[in-house]
Enzyme design. Structure first.
Site, PDB file in Angstrom:
ATOM      1  CE  LYS A 114      36.796 -33.410   9.348  1.00 57.79           C
ATOM      2  NZ  LYS A 114      36.190 -32.888  10.548  1.00 57.79           N
ATOM      3  CE  LYS A 196      30.214 -36.466   6.121  1.00 52.11           C
ATOM      4  NZ  LYS A 196      30.193 -36.424   7.548  1.00 52.11           N
ATOM      5  CE  LYS A 199      31.412 -28.840   8.697  1.00 58.48           C
ATOM      6  NZ  LYS A 199      30.874 -29.712   9.705  1.00 58.48           N
TER       7      LYS A 199
HETATM    8  P1  ATP Z   1      31.627 -32.361   7.542  1.00 56.04           P
HETATM    9  O1  ATP Z   1      30.633 -31.555   6.775  1.00 56.04           O
HETATM   10  O2  ATP Z   1      32.924 -31.663   7.796  1.00 56.04           O
HETATM   11  O3  ATP Z   1      31.780 -33.752   7.042  1.00 56.04           O
HETATM   12  P2  ATP Z   1      29.550 -32.911   9.278  1.00 56.04           P
HETATM   13  O4  ATP Z   1      28.623 -31.957   8.686  1.00 56.04           O
HETATM   14  O5  ATP Z   1      29.493 -34.361   8.996  1.00 56.04           O
HETATM   15  O6  ATP Z   1      31.040 -32.468   9.001  1.00 56.04           O
HETATM   16  P3  ATP Z   1      29.685 -33.598  11.976  1.00 56.04           P
HETATM   17  O7  ATP Z   1      29.924 -32.801  13.210  1.00 56.04           O
HETATM   18  O8  ATP Z   1      30.778 -34.496  11.507  1.00 56.04           O
HETATM   19  O9  ATP Z   1      29.363 -32.641  10.808  1.00 56.04           O
HETATM   20  O10 ATP Z   1      28.352 -34.443  12.113  1.00 56.04           O
HETATM   21  C1  ATP Z   1      27.391 -34.244  13.111  1.00 56.04           C
HETATM   22  C2  ATP Z   1      26.358 -35.336  13.118  1.00 56.04           C
HETATM   23  O11 ATP Z   1      25.608 -35.312  11.906  1.00 56.04           O
HETATM   24  C3  ATP Z   1      26.952 -36.741  13.206  1.00 56.04           C
HETATM   25  O12 ATP Z   1      26.124 -37.532  14.004  1.00 56.04           O
HETATM   26  C4  ATP Z   1      26.949 -37.198  11.792  1.00 56.04           C
HETATM   27  O13 ATP Z   1      26.905 -38.592  11.720  1.00 56.04           O
HETATM   28  C5  ATP Z   1      25.682 -36.565  11.241  1.00 56.04           C
HETATM   29  N1  ATP Z   1      25.806 -36.319   9.816  1.00 56.04           N
HETATM   30  C6  ATP Z   1      26.656 -35.458   9.203  1.00 56.04           C
HETATM   31  N2  ATP Z   1      26.505 -35.476   7.871  1.00 56.04           N
HETATM   32  C7  ATP Z   1      25.523 -36.374   7.625  1.00 56.04           C
HETATM   33  C8  ATP Z   1      24.896 -36.839   6.441  1.00 56.04           C
HETATM   34  N3  ATP Z   1      25.228 -36.378   5.263  1.00 56.04           N
HETATM   35  N4  ATP Z   1      23.923 -37.756   6.563  1.00 56.04           N
HETATM   36  C9  ATP Z   1      23.547 -38.217   7.760  1.00 56.04           C
HETATM   37  N5  ATP Z   1      24.095 -37.830   8.927  1.00 56.04           N
HETATM   38  C10 ATP Z   1      25.070 -36.917   8.869  1.00 56.04           C
END
Ligand code: ATP
Ligand code: LTN
Length: 332
Positions: A114, A196, A199
């Site tokens: 970040k 991964k 968003k």
């Molecule tokens: P960003 O999109 O900014 O990386 P995010 O979508 O990962 O954020 P978080 O609040 O960080 O959102 O994640 C919420 C939950 O969803 C956490 O438990 C995270 O491990 C899970 N998660 C997020 N993205 C994935 C993914 N691509 N695959 C599996 N689990 C995910």
């Protein structure tokens, strides 16, 4: 009667919820509802480490709550609350910052990512964020923290901080275990299978509220691999795009990789991609419809988050009082 074990997790309302959040986190929460005493929250305080538009943050926080319920988290069986409604998070967060080392925080991958992305705003909160996350967790003395793979490092830091605190003051905190699903732990972007699903890469990301035709379009355009084989076979090293689609299909249908290979033997990617799209569309349809219905009922949403905050505050306060006493703060 045996006390139920405690499960706790949160998601930042910093963007719309997506399939990675659902398969990596929420789906597992739902599956364990009856087995555990559950706390799930909207981590709104975490989102301001990055600048947010206030109206969007408010909308997404409520939408996230509606989606939690629509995904199957029954508010009668799960304590659902908004982080900023329970002031003990901020208070314990400060205490734990004083028990988290600069070196530890510097090593966090999420901080490195970040701060590379937001070079103009590498603020103290972004750096200290894992201490607040440790507070979110430790206030509720949970046994398990169900998260996706990317949060494992923060959960490990939470354990280290808890152990450090306990070694000075006695058994104040329960040491929690991360709880990471086998299928869906790391859903990758549909158009960049080495990142991964997130968003911040919207073309490769399936949002839970997205229209079926948009979901299908994204699956049809999903990157499969540039090998000449054109065959559905699980080989994450050589065929990361196909492996990702297989893991999504497996998480949704419950089929094993062998079963998926057999189901699509001789079909090629042209048939496989829309089939995964269909499975996702049908899985998300009832969730989207139910969330839309719930969102229209503001009074109901308010009653859920108010009751959730009340219950969470009671538990959080017990832990915080204990911590303050141990530290030597004069009782009120
Ligand atoms: P960003 O999109 O900014 O990386 P995010 O979508 O990962 O954020 P978080 O609040 O960080 O959102 O994640 C919420 C939950 O969803 C956490 O438990 C995270 O491990 C899970 N998660 C997020 N993205 C994935 C993914 N691509 N695959 C599996 N689990 C995910
Ligand atoms: N850091 C997590 C969100 C989060 C969380 C938590 C997860 C904040 N506090 C406590 C589990 C437990 C993230 O960015 N995904």
């Amino acid at each position: 009667m045996d006390e139920k074990k405690v499960m706790l997790s949160g998601i930042q309302p910093s963007g719309d919820l997506h399939l990675g959040n659902y398969l990596g986190a929420i789906k597992n929460w739902v599956a364990r509802t009856d087995e555990f005493d559950n706390y799930y929250f909207m981590a709104d305080m975490h989102t301001i480490t990055v600048r947010q538009n206030p109206a969007d943050l408010r909308r997404r926080t409520l939408e996230q709550l509606a989606l939690y319920i629509a995904c199957g988290l029954d508010p009668e069986k799960n304590t659902l609350f908004i982080q900023s409604h329970v002031h003990q998070h901020a208070e314990l967060g400060w205490v734990l910052q004083c028990y988290t080392m600069f070196g530890e925080l510097s090593r966090m991958t999420q901080f490195k990512d970040k701060s590379a992305k937001h070079k103009e705003n590498i603020n103290g909160g972004l750096f200290a964020y894992p201490s607040l996350m440790a507070a979110d967790i430790l206030l509720y003395q949970p046994d398990f923290v169900p998260v996706g793979e990317d949060q494992k490092q923060h959960c490990e830091l939470t354990r280290d901080v808890a152990q450090r605190f306990n070694s000075v003051y006695g058994d104040v905190f329960k040491i929690p275990e991360p709880y990471i699903p086998k299928a869906g732990a790391r859903v990758m972007s549909l158009n960049a299978p080495d990142s991964k699903m997130s968003k911040s890469l919207p073309e490769g990301c399936i949002f839970l509220m997205e229209k079926p035709e948009d979901i299908q379009r994204k699956f049809k355009r999903a990157i499969t691999d540039s090998d000449t084989e054109n065959c559905v076979r699980y080989d994450p090293a050589a065929k990361p795009g196909v492996a990702n689609l297989m893991s999504i299909y497996s998480a949704i249908t419950g089929s094993t990789y062998e079963q998926i290979e057999a189901e699509f033997a001789g079909c090629g990617y042209g048939k496989f991609k829309p089939a995964v799209g269909d499975a996702v569309v049908e899985c998300l349809r009832p969730i989207r419809e139910e969330a839309t219905r719930i969102l229209a009922d503001k009074a109901y949403l308010e009653s859920v988050y108010k009751a959730g905050a009340e219950k969470a505050s009671y538990v959080a306060n017990k832990t915080l009082r204990k911590v303050y006493k141990k530290l030597g703060f004069v009782a009120r």
